[in-house]
Design a protein around this motif. Structure first.
Motif, mmCIF file in Angstrom:
data_model
loop_
_atom_site.group_PDB
_atom_site.id
_atom_site.type_symbol
_atom_site.label_atom_id
_atom_site.label_comp_id
_atom_site.label_asym_id
_atom_site.label_seq_id
_atom_site.Cartn_x
_atom_site.Cartn_y
_atom_site.Cartn_z
ATOM 1 N N SER A 8 0.599 -26.652 19.579
ATOM 2 C CA SER A 8 1.890 -26.568 20.274
ATOM 3 C C SER A 8 1.758 -27.036 21.716
ATOM 4 O O SER A 8 2.647 -27.737 22.237
ATOM 5 C CB SER A 8 2.404 -25.127 20.234
ATOM 6 O OG SER A 8 2.596 -24.693 18.908
ATOM 7 N N THR A 62 1.066 -24.900 12.127
ATOM 8 C CA THR A 62 1.337 -23.509 11.751
ATOM 9 C C THR A 62 1.584 -23.382 10.252
ATOM 10 O O THR A 62 1.049 -22.493 9.588
ATOM 11 C CB THR A 62 2.552 -22.973 12.520
ATOM 12 O OG1 THR A 62 2.299 -23.060 13.927
ATOM 13 C CG2 THR A 62 2.827 -21.515 12.161
ATOM 14 N N GLY A 117 3.016 -28.516 16.629
ATOM 15 C CA GLY A 117 2.734 -27.082 16.525
ATOM 16 C C GLY A 117 3.273 -26.470 15.253
ATOM 17 O O GLY A 117 2.613 -25.638 14.610
ATOM 18 N N ILE A 167 5.058 -18.892 15.516
ATOM 19 C CA ILE A 167 3.673 -19.367 15.602
ATOM 20 C C ILE A 167 2.742 -18.220 15.982
ATOM 21 O O ILE A 167 1.662 -18.055 15.403
ATOM 22 C CB ILE A 167 3.575 -20.519 16.620
ATOM 23 C CG1 ILE A 167 4.279 -21.767 16.067
ATOM 24 C CG2 ILE A 167 2.123 -20.842 16.957
ATOM 25 C CD1 ILE A 167 4.450 -22.877 17.074
ATOM 26 N N SER A 201 -8.324 -19.761 14.309
ATOM 27 C CA SER A 201 -6.953 -19.340 14.020
ATOM 28 C C SER A 201 -5.991 -19.692 15.144
ATOM 29 O O SER A 201 -4.771 -19.637 14.966
ATOM 30 C CB SER A 201 -6.915 -17.816 13.784
ATOM 31 O OG SER A 201 -7.715 -17.448 12.690
ATOM 32 N N LEU A 241 10.127 -19.215 12.411
ATOM 33 C CA LEU A 241 10.112 -20.675 12.596
ATOM 34 C C LEU A 241 11.436 -21.277 12.132
ATOM 35 O O LEU A 241 12.020 -22.142 12.795
ATOM 36 C CB LEU A 241 8.969 -21.305 11.810
ATOM 37 C CG LEU A 241 7.586 -21.330 12.440
ATOM 38 C CD1 LEU A 241 6.584 -21.949 11.473
ATOM 39 C CD2 LEU A 241 7.587 -22.111 13.739
ATOM 40 N N PRO A 286 -2.761 -23.368 15.775
ATOM 41 C CA PRO A 286 -1.333 -23.612 16.012
ATOM 42 C C PRO A 286 -0.948 -23.546 17.488
ATOM 43 O O PRO A 286 -0.059 -24.284 17.935
ATOM 44 C CB PRO A 286 -0.654 -22.490 15.215
ATOM 45 C CG PRO A 286 -1.614 -22.194 14.109
ATOM 46 C CD PRO A 286 -2.975 -22.335 14.735
ATOM 47 N N VAL A 344 2.097 -15.932 12.948
ATOM 48 C CA VAL A 344 1.163 -16.524 11.978
ATOM 49 C C VAL A 344 -0.266 -16.438 12.512
ATOM 50 O O VAL A 344 -1.206 -16.137 11.762
ATOM 51 C CB VAL A 344 1.554 -17.976 11.669
ATOM 52 C CG1 VAL A 344 0.480 -18.653 10.823
ATOM 53 C CG2 VAL A 344 2.887 -18.019 10.925
ATOM 54 N N ILE A 345 -0.444 -16.680 13.813
ATOM 55 C CA ILE A 345 -1.775 -16.545 14.420
ATOM 56 C C ILE A 345 -2.266 -15.106 14.303
ATOM 57 O O ILE A 345 -3.426 -14.854 13.942
ATOM 58 C CB ILE A 345 -1.740 -16.981 15.899
ATOM 59 C CG1 ILE A 345 -1.508 -18.487 15.998
ATOM 60 C CG2 ILE A 345 -3.034 -16.599 16.613
ATOM 61 C CD1 ILE A 345 -1.270 -18.968 17.420
#
Length: 302
Positions: A246, A99, A95, A265, A239, A132, A242, A268-269
């Protein structure tokens, strides 16, 4: 079938494709002790090239020198993108790797955007990356992070290269030829790292399964889905890579993430979705041109 029903089934195809990609990546991780990351890269690219060449049967004559140079560049990008991704995957959770890799196309989208909103999505993505790290930099191998960032840059270059090849070659011809170039480049590295293990039938079968799950099946499903979905909706679903990575890492590889890593994560999504929606608003009213137009080929690396 109604338009809504058609879009619903197309969305299901995209999610199945995402699941196949991450299952394929999980199988690849399981093969690392036997083949190493470069061995599985070679197997994936070789089997993907063979399948694409058999399906596309590209014409070799009648192309300009510029077109062939574009194919070679595209093949180099394919080989480096896959190689760096699997080298990162050897050191980082699935994941987290996906990402970081997604930052490549996200950054490209932000750099080519206009208006103040792009800085919002850039800030959101940066916050996600910090989260992260806050989840435990001690858990994130530094070399693995560098490999993942290299894969991110390669993915951005992939988007640019695939768009150019898509303009110069019909349908799948350019991708098939570039995949063959990438396979040739990966061959010596795979043989060096994996050696005689590659002669085992079980390893070859699993390598073919990785190629099918990671490339062939997702790409085929996406081509069908793109005929029924707006480009913005398709990009938003992609998108979510990630998140699916995960989940696959947790279920298949036992990779647990801290709540801060999960939050990173998610950010970022969210940044990816925001950038996609902003791009869709800029091109509002434009119909998605379909898989044969000048769209970047969607060849995910997971």
């Amino acid at each position: 079938m109604s338009a809504r029903g058609g879009q619903g089934s197309a969305a299901a195809l995209v999610f199945v494709g995402l699941a196949c990609q991450e299952v394929g990546a999980s199988f690849a991780v399981m093969l690392f002790p036997q083949t190493g990351p470069l061995g599985i890269v070679m197997l994936r690219l070789v089997f993907s090239a063979l399948l694409l060449l058999a399906i596309a049967r590209p014409r070799l004559r009648g192309h300009t020198g510029s077109a062939w140079r574009s194919v070679v560049v595209f093949g180099v990008v394919l080989a480096s993108m896959n190689g760096l991704f699997y080298l990162a995957l050897e050191r980082l959770p699935l994941g987290v790797t996906v990402t970081i890799e997604v930052l490549g196309p996200l950054t490209l989208s932000i750099l080519t955007a206009t208006g103040a909103a792009r800085w919002l999505w850039a800030g959101l993505a940066l916050t996600g990356v910090i989260a992260l790290g806050a989840g435990g930099w001690d858990r994130l191998d530094a070399l693995g992070v560098l490999f993942a960032l290299g894969a991110a840059v390669s993915w951005a270059l992939y988007i640019l290269s695939s768009a150019r090849v898509g303009r110069q070659f019909p349908r799948l011809d350019g991708l098939a030829l570039a995949m063959a170039v990438g396979a040739c480049l990966a061959l010596p590295f795979g043989l060096w790292q994996a050696g005689p293990v590659l002669l085992r039938v079980d390893i070859l079968a699993l390598g073919a399964a990785v190629a099918l799950l990671s490339s062939t099946i997702p790409y085929a499903l996406e081509l069908v889905a793109l005929r029924r979905l707006p480009a913005s909706a398709f990009a938003i679903m992609m998108s979510l890579g990630p998140a699916t990575a995960s989940i696959a890492g947790f279920l298949l590889l036992g990779q647990r993430l801290s709540w801060l890593e999960v939050a990173g994560i998610a950010l970022v999504i969210a940044a990816s979705i925001g950038a996609v929606l902003a791009a869709a608003r800029r091109s509002a009213g434009a119909r998605h041109p379909g898989p044969d137009a000048e769209e970047p080929l969607s060849e995910p690396v997971g």
